[in-house]
Each structure stands twice: as structure tokens, then as C-alpha cells.
Scaffold this motif. Structure first.
Motif, short mmCIF file in Angstrom:
data_model
loop_
_atom_site.label_atom_id
_atom_site.label_comp_id
_atom_site.label_asym_id
_atom_site.label_seq_id
_atom_site.Cartn_x
_atom_site.Cartn_y
_atom_site.Cartn_z
N THR A 25 1.03 -0.77 -0.47
CA THR A 25 0.67 -0.13 0.00
C THR A 25 0.68 1.19 0.01
N PRO A 26 0.41 2.49 -0.41
CA PRO A 26 1.65 3.83 -0.34
C PRO A 26 1.48 4.03 0.49
N GLY A 27 2.12 5.02 1.26
CA GLY A 27 2.59 5.66 2.27
C GLY A 27 3.37 5.29 3.10
N ASP A 28 3.92 5.58 4.18
CA ASP A 28 4.72 4.83 5.30
C ASP A 28 4.22 5.02 6.80
N PRO A 29 3.74 3.75 7.24
CA PRO A 29 3.47 3.93 8.45
C PRO A 29 3.78 4.19 9.14
N ASN A 30 4.87 3.97 9.27
CA ASN A 30 5.89 5.25 10.67
C ASN A 30 5.46 5.94 11.06
N ALA A 31 4.52 6.64 10.14
CA ALA A 31 4.80 7.66 9.93
C ALA A 31 3.66 8.14 10.58
N ILE A 32 2.62 7.09 11.08
CA ILE A 32 1.51 7.34 11.75
C ILE A 32 1.67 8.38 13.21
N SER A 33 3.08 8.20 13.72
CA SER A 33 3.04 8.43 15.23
C SER A 33 3.41 10.29 15.15
N SER A 34 4.66 10.53 13.95
CA SER A 34 4.08 12.07 13.62
C SER A 34 2.25 12.60 14.02
#
Length: 106
Positions: A25-34
Motif C-alpha cells: 500500500t502507498p505511504g509510510d506506516p511509521n509516520a502515523i506516530s507523527s
């Protein structure tokens, strides 16, 4: 169907796929925390295919503010369009909801 693929791109018929799990899937799941709590709310609303107007009315904020939040979210999660952001939100909604709840509680 062979017209749609070059020879190298044609799917193997009858061959097991080497790919494991769901498609990427597109995007960076690690960025959710930001993401901020409000950005999480806007992203979760986007996952339901809500328009900017529907999101603004549901959250009690201006439509222009929704657009600003979406721009910020899309930059943070590294997607280039609204559709990618909606797909990202749909796939990662549990993680986004948990993070949004944690932000709201803080």
C-alpha cells in the motif's frame, strides 16, 4: 489480455506467486506516530470516502482547515494524492485510531 502486458510483465498462469501477504500500500506506516489527533480524525474520515465538506461538517471545522490538515497528513505519510491517502487510511485504520485516541487523551 496479452495486449495489456509486455512479455516480461505477463502474469504466470498456474504458477504460485512468490509474493506473500497483501499487496503493498502507498505511504509510510511509521509516520502515523507523527500525526496530531486532529490529523488522525481527518484521515479516518477520509477512509470512509467523505468529501472535504462532509469532513468539515462532521468535525465542526472549516473546509479550508480540512484541506490544510490533508496537505499536512499527505506530506507526513508520504503519499502524493487523496486516493493514496484514503487507501492508506483504510488499510491502517486500527493503528491510526489507536494513535489518535492516545493523542486526544494526552
Amino acid at each position: 489480455m496479452s495486449q495489456l502486458f509486455t512479455h516480461a510483465e505477463q502474469p504466470d498462469k498456474g504458477q504460485p506467486s512468490d509474493r506473500k501477504g497483501p499487496p503493498p500500500t502507498p505511504g509510510d506506516p511509521n509516520a502515523i506516530s507523527s500525526l496530531t489527533a486532529r490529523e488522525c480524525e481527518v484521515l479516518m474520515a477520509l477512509s470512509t470516502a467523505a468529501s472535504n465538506r462532509e469532513i468539515s461538517r462532521g468535525l465542526g471545522i472549516a473546509e479550508r482547515t480540512v484541506k490544510a490538515h490533508l496537505t499536512s497528513v499527505m506530506t507526513k505519510i508520504s503519499v502524493s494524492c487523496r486516493t493514496e491517502a484514503a487507501l492508506f487510511a483504510y488499510v491502517h485504520h486500527h493503528h491510526i485510531a489507536r494513535h489518535g485516541d492516545a493523542c486526544a487523551a494526552a
